[in-house]
Structure formats: C-alpha cells, structure tokens
Design an enzyme around this catalytic site. Structure first.
Site, PDB file in Angstrom:
ATOM      1  N   ARG A  75       2.040  23.563  44.962  1.00 39.74           N
ATOM      2  CA  ARG A  75       3.182  23.741  45.860  1.00 39.74           C
ATOM      3  C   ARG A  75       4.009  22.479  46.020  1.00 39.74           C
ATOM      4  NH1 ARG A  75       3.666  28.926  48.636  1.00 39.74           N
ATOM      5  NH2 ARG A  75       1.927  30.103  47.796  1.00 39.74           N
ATOM      6  N   TYR A  99      -5.761  23.588  53.052  1.00 37.90           N
ATOM      7  CA  TYR A  99      -4.682  24.134  52.222  1.00 37.90           C
ATOM      8  C   TYR A  99      -3.517  24.629  53.092  1.00 37.90           C
ATOM      9  CZ  TYR A  99      -1.796  27.285  49.691  1.00 37.90           C
ATOM     10  OH  TYR A  99      -0.672  27.907  49.197  1.00 37.90           O
ATOM     11  N   HIS A 127       8.735  38.873  56.940  1.00 40.36           N
ATOM     12  CA  HIS A 127       8.479  38.070  55.735  1.00 40.36           C
ATOM     13  C   HIS A 127       9.698  38.225  54.821  1.00 40.36           C
ATOM     14  CE1 HIS A 127       5.441  37.212  52.228  1.00 40.36           C
ATOM     15  NE2 HIS A 127       6.102  36.134  52.584  1.00 40.36           N
ATOM     16  N   ASP A 175      11.599  32.438  53.226  1.00 36.29           N
ATOM     17  CA  ASP A 175      10.296  33.089  53.427  1.00 36.29           C
ATOM     18  C   ASP A 175      10.195  33.907  54.707  1.00 36.29           C
ATOM     19  OD1 ASP A 175       7.648  33.531  52.439  1.00 36.29           O
ATOM     20  OD2 ASP A 175       6.863  32.082  53.870  1.00 36.29           O
ATOM     21  N   ARG A 233      -4.314  30.812  50.404  1.00 41.64           N
ATOM     22  CA  ARG A 233      -4.629  31.517  51.640  1.00 41.64           C
ATOM     23  C   ARG A 233      -5.865  32.378  51.405  1.00 41.64           C
ATOM     24  NH1 ARG A 233      -1.772  35.321  52.543  1.00 41.64           N
ATOM     25  NH2 ARG A 233      -0.231  35.310  50.898  1.00 41.64           N
ATOM     26  N   SER A 293       4.547  38.770  47.135  1.00 45.25           N
ATOM     27  CA  SER A 293       4.529  37.539  46.342  1.00 45.25           C
ATOM     28  C   SER A 293       4.722  37.866  44.855  1.00 45.25           C
ATOM     29  CB  SER A 293       3.229  36.781  46.560  1.00 45.25           C
ATOM     30  OG  SER A 293       2.167  37.608  46.221  1.00 45.25           O
ATOM     31  N   CYS A 311       7.537  38.063  43.234  1.00 41.13           N
ATOM     32  CA  CYS A 311       8.714  38.868  42.934  1.00 41.13           C
ATOM     33  C   CYS A 311       9.998  38.041  43.000  1.00 41.13           C
ATOM     34  CB  CYS A 311       8.819  40.049  43.893  1.00 41.13           C
ATOM     35  SG  CYS A 311       7.525  41.272  43.651  1.00 41.13           S
ATOM     36  N   ASN A 336      -1.203  27.948  41.913  1.00 40.56           N
ATOM     37  CA  ASN A 336      -0.642  28.031  43.271  1.00 40.56           C
ATOM     38  C   ASN A 336      -0.299  26.635  43.805  1.00 40.56           C
ATOM     39  OD1 ASN A 336       0.173  29.417  45.644  1.00 40.56           O
ATOM     40  ND2 ASN A 336      -1.813  28.997  46.612  1.00 40.56           N
ATOM     41  N   LYS A 344       2.651  30.909  58.372  1.00 35.36           N
ATOM     42  CA  LYS A 344       2.206  32.307  58.350  1.00 35.36           C
ATOM     43  C   LYS A 344       1.521  32.688  59.666  1.00 35.36           C
ATOM     44  CE  LYS A 344       3.437  32.867  54.056  1.00 35.36           C
ATOM     45  NZ  LYS A 344       4.632  33.661  53.730  1.00 35.36           N
TER      46      LYS A 344
END
Ligand code: OXD
Ligand code: MN
Length: 592
Positions: free
Chosen positions: A376, A197, A226, A277, A69, A248, A250, A374, A206
């Site tokens: 996915r 992406y 979130h 999420d 992002r 993010s 965590c 990153n 998002k």
C-alpha cells in the site's frame, strides 16, 4: 489537552489497563511529526527513502503474518446477536471486552501511549465526526496524520460532548491467534489487538468511517458508504457529482482519479476527485443528498499503479507518503512494485526485506513478487493533482448519481439505470462480483457484496436495506438517480470488450446526461439501457456491434441471476424489506 470528562475518564481507564511508561498527545504539528519520523527510523519501524526523489517518504514492513484485513477475526458486538445480522461475526459485548482487556492488559509497559484526537471530515463540518485513538505504534500515528485530520482544534470543536468514537489499538505480540478487530456500535468503541496492518489499525478508516458510522447513520438518519466521490466537469464549467460503490479489485481509485480521453479533454471535460473509498452523506437544507469524504488521504493498493493506469494516484505518492510492504530498490533507495514499470530492479529487497532475484520472477506466482500483492501507499489527498476544491469544504457536494458496479463477465450490461430509487436499492442489494485469476480459488465464482458493504456494514444488513429505502422516501424527487456499471464484459475467449480506465468517462457522460434528462434509453427487464448511439465512441477502436453486444440483457443469464438473488435474499430472513422481495418478483415477471 482537554477538560472533556468523558475523554479523561476513558483515558484513565486505558492508562490503568495498558500501563504505558508515558503518554504523548499527538497534535498534528510539523515539529512533532518530524520527531516521530526520527523515532520511527531509529527503532526500525520506518526506513527513510531517497529524500531528493521522494521527500518525506518512508517504507514500512509489516510482520509477514499481518498483511491484510482479517474478516474472520472482525466482530460486531451488539447486545443482541440478531442486530449484528447474518453477515457479521458476533460476540456478546461484555464477554468480548473481557477477552480483549485480558489480551491488552499491561501491553504498553516499557512503551509510549500515543493519544490521537482526530476528525473524520473537515474539522467542524456538520457532516464530520470525531474520534480518539490510543496506540503504541508510531507507524499508526504517522499514518493517522495522513489519513485523518489531527489537531487540538478537534477537541475544541468537541467541547464537553460525549459524541466521539473510542479507539484502542495495541500491537501486543502481533499474534494471529489472538488478533481481533472488534466494534461495539452501542458504545461508540473499537478495539484492535495483535495487528499492525493499516486496515486493522488505522481505526478512523474501515472501523469508524464504515462499521461504526454505518450504525450511527442508521440511528441518526444519514449514510456511511463504501463509495468514491468524483466531480465531472463539462465544457460549460458545471460540475456534477457521482458517488460509486464497487467491491475490491474493480478499480475504485482509478475511477475516482480518471483522466478523460484526449478528445473529451480538448472539449473541456475534466474529473475532480473528492474521495476514493468512503462517502458520508446527509440530506441538505435544499433536500438533496450531500457527501463528504471523511478521510484526508489515500490508502491505496500499490501493485498495478503506474503512470498509465492511474497517473494521479502515482503523483500523489511522490512526497510525504508511507509505503507499506513494497520493494526497496537499493540502487537509489526508491520503491518498486509489480506493474510500476517494466524495469525490474536488479538490486532490490522484497517486501520481507530479503534480496530479490528478478530472474526468478513469474507473474503467475505471487510468491515470487517483490512487493506484496496488497502492498500500500498512504498518501496525503492534497498531493493529488485532481483533488477537488470542495475536498476541504465541510458542506459536502450534492450527489446527482449513485453508481453500483461489479465484475461480471456475461451478466450486467456496460451500464443501466434503475427505474427509481427503490429499484436502485434492489440493484445495490443484489450487487455481486466474480473472482479473478488473481485470487486463490475458482475463477468466476460470484460473491454477493451488497452496496460493496459486506465486510463493512456495522449492523443487520436487512435493516441497512430498510435504511436505504427510508432515505429514498425522505429524498423524494430530489433523490440521486441510481445506476449500475460493468466494465468487465468479456468475449468467449475471456477478452475484455470494453477498454475501461479513462474511456469509462464515456459512460459517466451518459449517466450525467440521464440525470439532466438529456439522453435517451431503452427500457429492458432490468432497467434503462443506453441506445448504442448514445455512448460516444469517438477515437475508439470499437465497432457498434461490440457496443450493442455489451449493452444486451440476456434473458437466460438474467433468469439464472434472479434465482441466485432469491437464494442470497434467504439469508436476511424476515428483516428483508418486503419492497425488495417485490422488486425481485417484478424482475422475474419482466423476464418471463
Ligand atoms: C480497502 C478495502 O482497503 O476496501 O479500501 O479493502
Ligand atoms: Mn475500500
């Protein structure tokens, strides 16, 4: 496909602007999905993986300049700048429309315009909302088919209504200089150009489900957060639902899919995943707060996911999954990423498609990784072994507790409960996490990320805090209890003191017991902290002194924290609710 006049008008405008060679409506059918997969493989957008080991699974590689992002190129375009607030990039809407239309004009020439009607949330649920995305990327279509509910039924439910979110995505030239992810909350519109992406182009996620939806929730009296949603089942078969927000890195997906320690499993404890999420929450007829997960799949980070860290997530990726920017093990055409297992593949291509030399792999140097950090997986939620029975039910689940958290080496205790809703909003508004060695820059730098919504709040954050306070007033004594957790307290050598992962269940049990009025606590300057004997340490190699240590509230550390919160609050100017300033004053008084 539809007689909805507002849709027809917008599609006419989009067709005139983008000039596609043809237009295809996406209908969510298996036949069309198969055909799109075939097309994507043919044009090189997807690579077909080993269909015996990974049925229905494919690999995609993005342009190396387009792997995450882009917060600095994400805009909230409200008529007045102050409505976007100090935490968002802003541009005047007409100026931004003009700029984006100039970039996108004619960009579908020689290409197909795919029109995706989708529902965020179970189709027809009173908590769900509808969107339409146009895109020139088959990869986007196939991801949207996993992440959202796509069907002609969506249009039936919508009927003639204008309550739908417009989403225009164009890959253009994947030019980072002209990449923009823009939101027009006053027009229910999203425009994303020059990216391919996921987080920038799966506009239901998002962009809609957080940035636009947070604005809609503010105007319409509900909340888009979130947050993961999990159901904790006790031996009596009762399930209590918890919604939790973390910045993010965590472990949100891990907590959502937690497997309890053996002794608790044997007693009959179990965790069900509703979402990993995003949570949309409304007040139900009985006055409680009900949540749905608006998504239909998981767009999870691959590295670090393995059968020990998150068995359920890994299982979810075994069929009908799209992997993005992971490594390809050419021995059997399966996928690999750092942390999947210890068997570094000998004959792999890295995420850019280049031969990868495991001998050169150095854990500390991200540039030697086979998978992008990153990278996915886009996996259907229905694949998840612990998906909740409530996941597809439109009524939502009643939330007993809201949990905030962050990565704090010394500050927040393992868990504490806020004194009440208002105090809980204060805790969320001051949420912060420390940077890790994994990220560039200094280690241990505190980044304030209120309610984990810093990159996702579609309006002024001061108004967002006010909205939280107002929701609490409406909920009254039916409001969920608000907690804060910190799995990341360390000793002086930097070793984690709490085991985390499945053992976090011990903390969740205390949280649920508090909601039920069954567990004791000690009142401290920041809220209610468990008595050490109330956190069950059965089968855990941890002494009571260590537990006492991670439950302490250090006055000196918290006095510094209060000063930092004061600084953080300055950003919000006179839109910071007076109640939160008063909460800060109370904290300072309690500490002195
Ligand atoms: C995500 C994020 O991808 O929060 O979920 O960045
Ligand atoms: Mn997220």
């Amino acid at each position: 496909m539809t007689n909805n006049k507002t849709i027809r008008k917008w599609l006419d405008e989009m067709t005139a602007l983008l000039q596609p060679d043809n237009v295809v409506w996406v209908d969510g059918s298996d036949e069309q999905r198969e055909e799109l997969r075939r097309l994507a493989v043919e044009c090189g957008e997807l690579f077909k993986l080993n269909q015996e080991k990974l049925p229905g699974c494919y690999l995609h590689r993005t342009n190396p300049n387009d792997v995450a992002r882009v917060e600095d190129r994400t805009f909230i375009c409200t008529s007045k700048q102050e409505d976007a607030g100090p935490t968002n990039n802003w541009c005047e809407p007409q100026e931004m429309y003009k700029k984006l239309y100039n970039i996108a004009r004619g960009s579908y020439q020689g290409r197909t315009m795919y029109v995706i009607p989708y529902s965020m949330g179970p189709i027809g649920s009173p908590l769900a909302k509808i969107g339409l995305e146009v895109t020139d990327s088959v990869y986007v279509v196939l991801n949207m088919l996993i992440m959202t509910r796509v069907s002609p039924k969506v249009l039936e439910v919508l009927g003639d209504s204008d309550d739908w979110v417009r989403g225009l995505h164009s890959r253009c030239d994947i030019d980072p200089e002209n990449r923009y992810i823009c939101h027009f909350p006053e027009d229910n519109t999203i425009i994303s150009v020059n990216s391919g992406y996921g987080g920038n182009v799966l506009l239901g996620k998002k962009c809609f489900a957080l940035r636009i939806a947070s604005y809609q929730g503010w105007k319409e009296g509900w909340m888009a957060e979130h947050m993961l949603i999990l159901g904790l089942q006790n031996p009596k078969g009762e399930v209590h639902y918890i919604a939790a927000a973390f910045p993010s890195a965590c472990g949100k997906t891990n907590l959502a899919m937690l497997i309890p320690p053996a002794y608790l499993r044997e007693k009959g404890y179990k965790v069900w995943t509703v979402g990993d999420d995003i949570a949309w929450m409304r007040i139900g007829e009985d006055g409680r707060l009900y949540a749905i997960n608006p998504e239909n799949g998981f767009f999870g980070v691959a590295p670090g996911t393995n059968e020990h860290s998150n068995f359920n997530a890994l299982e979810s990726t075994k069929k009908n999954t799209i992997f993005t920017n992971v490594a390809l093990d050419q021995n059997d055409n399966t996928v690999w990423w750092e942390g999947l297992n210890k068997n570094l593949p000998e004959n792999a291509l890295d995420w850019k498609g280049n031969p990868w030399d495991p001998a050169k792999f150095n854990k500390a140097d991200k540039s030697t990784c086979a998978a992008h950090p990153n990278s996915r997986f886009t996996a259907p939620a229905e694949n998840c072994p612990c998906i909740s029975d409530e996941f597809n039910k439109g009524a939502g689940v009643p939330i007993s507790a809201i949990v905030f958290g962050g990565r704090r080496a010394k500050c927040a205790p393992l868990v504490y409960q806020s004194r009440d809703w208002e105090n809980g909003v204060f805790v969320g508004s001051a949420m912060a996490s420390e940077t890790t060695a994994a990220a560039a820059g200094a280690v241990g730098v505190v980044r304030r990320d209120p309610m984990a919504m810093l990159p996702f709040c579609g309006y002024h954050m001061g108004d967002y805090f006010r909205h939280w306070l107002d929701m609490g007033k409406k909920l009254g004594d039916k409001a969920p209890k608000i907690f804060n957790v910190n799995w990341f307290r360390t000793d002086d050598e930097g070793n984690f003191l709490w085991p985390g992962f499945g053992d976090n269940m011990r903390v969740l049990n205390w949280i649920v017991d508090r909601c039920e009025g069954k567990a004791d606590a000690t009142e401290t300057a920041i809220g209610y902290v468990p008595k050490p004997e109330d956190i069950d340490l059965t089968d855990l190699d941890m002494d009571k002194a260590t537990l006492e240590d991670i439950l302490t509230v250090d006055t000196e550390v918290w006095t510094r924290e209060a000063a930092e919160i004061e600084e953080h609050y300055k950003k919000f100017g006179d839109r910071l609710p007076a109640e939160l300033r008063a909460q800060l004053e109370t904290l300072k008084k309690n500490l002195s």
